[in-house]
Design a protein around this motif. Sequence first.
Motif, PDB file in Angstrom:
ATOM      1  N   PHE A 150       0.872  -1.263   8.847  1.00  0.00           N
ATOM      2  CA  PHE A 150       0.007  -0.643   9.850  1.00  0.00           C
ATOM      3  C   PHE A 150      -1.397  -1.237   9.776  1.00  0.00           C
ATOM      4  N   ASP A 151      -1.965  -1.545  10.944  1.00  0.00           N
ATOM      5  CA  ASP A 151      -3.254  -2.232  11.024  1.00  0.00           C
ATOM      6  C   ASP A 151      -4.419  -1.250  10.898  1.00  0.00           C
TER       7      ASP A 151
ATOM      8  N   THR B  60      -5.386   4.877   5.283  1.00  0.00           N
ATOM      9  CA  THR B  60      -5.027   4.441   3.931  1.00  0.00           C
ATOM     10  C   THR B  60      -5.624   3.075   3.625  1.00  0.00           C
ATOM     11  N   VAL B  61      -5.608   2.185   4.612  1.00  0.00           N
ATOM     12  CA  VAL B  61      -6.212   0.867   4.432  1.00  0.00           C
ATOM     13  C   VAL B  61      -7.718   0.992   4.225  1.00  0.00           C
ATOM     14  N   ARG B  62      -8.359   1.851   5.031  1.00  0.00           N
ATOM     15  CA  ARG B  62      -9.808   2.054   4.869  1.00  0.00           C
ATOM     16  C   ARG B  62     -10.132   2.561   3.474  1.00  0.00           C
ATOM     17  N   THR B  63      -9.305   3.477   2.963  1.00  0.00           N
ATOM     18  CA  THR B  63      -9.520   3.991   1.610  1.00  0.00           C
ATOM     19  C   THR B  63      -9.398   2.868   0.587  1.00  0.00           C
TER      20      THR B  63
ATOM     21  N   ILE C 281       0.810  -1.219   0.000  1.00  0.00           N
ATOM     22  CA  ILE C 281       0.000   0.000   0.000  1.00  0.00           C
ATOM     23  C   ILE C 281       0.842   1.266   0.000  1.00  0.00           C
ATOM     24  N   ARG C 282       2.081   1.173   0.518  1.00  0.00           N
ATOM     25  CA  ARG C 282       2.957   2.353   0.602  1.00  0.00           C
ATOM     26  C   ARG C 282       4.209   2.111  -0.218  1.00  0.00           C
TER      27      ARG C 282
ATOM     28  N   LEU D  50      -3.502  -7.481   4.420  1.00  0.00           N
ATOM     29  CA  LEU D  50      -2.709  -8.340   5.278  1.00  0.00           C
ATOM     30  C   LEU D  50      -1.549  -7.543   5.848  1.00  0.00           C
ATOM     31  N   LEU D  51      -1.227  -7.793   7.093  1.00  0.00           N
ATOM     32  CA  LEU D  51      -0.040  -7.198   7.681  1.00  0.00           C
ATOM     33  C   LEU D  51       1.196  -7.929   7.161  1.00  0.00           C
ATOM     34  N   LYS D  52       2.279  -7.209   7.006  1.00  0.00           N
ATOM     35  CA  LYS D  52       3.493  -7.830   6.480  1.00  0.00           C
ATOM     36  C   LYS D  52       4.095  -8.838   7.449  1.00  0.00           C
TER      37      LYS D  52
END
Length: 225
Positions: free
Chosen positions: A90-91, A95-98, A61-62, A108-110
């Motif tokens: 990051f949980d 950004t994840v919600r977007t 995502i980043r 998934l978390l790394k």
Amino acid sequence: MHELRDATISVVIIDDEALVRQGLTLILEAADDIRVVGVGDSGAAADLVSTHRPSVVLLDIRMPAPDGLTVLRHLRTLPDPPQVVMLTTFDMDDTVRTALELGAAGYLLKDTDPEHLPHFVRTAAAGGVVLAGSPAHRMRTAIRAGGADPEAAALVDTLTDREVSVLRQLARGDSNAEIARALHLSQGTVKDHVSAILAKLRVTGRVPAALIAARADILTAEPTR
């Protein structure tokens, strides 16, 4: 790369860190039914997906431009888009919600347990919702506290009781096959219900539908209508 067999899940991994790409590839290639058909950074994402037409994309995502959200937006415009699972450190942040609202199949978390990674890829390929940890818990924590959102509740109120039951299972991360078993329905019937649910909720994917379910606060309550 291995020659693909029927029913093999093809995966493309997009991450700007070579070590992450290599690690994920080693884990997934150990599974008999999963093949990694392409790896690269965000600049290579469009070509890799166009060339290999994977079932699932694992997308960081980043990343340096184009970032993960930009790549996701492009992939969602394809005629037959793959299931995209975001990779993040990051949980459930903004950004994840977007990403979920844009139609990602989950995140998934790394540092996800490597033993669980093939299962999550299979879930995504089967059309399920993939969320780190308990799906229902993650969905609820994605939404600000304060009770049901009236707009989301009004959308859910357009569903039949059976559709609400299907939506609840969908929001917990179940695939169509799992929903069928849980509710004693055929997979074809579940598929029809899911299509009706997406149309009534005015969304194009399972994760946005699950977010509406969370906002309507139906993930634990049984339908009363």
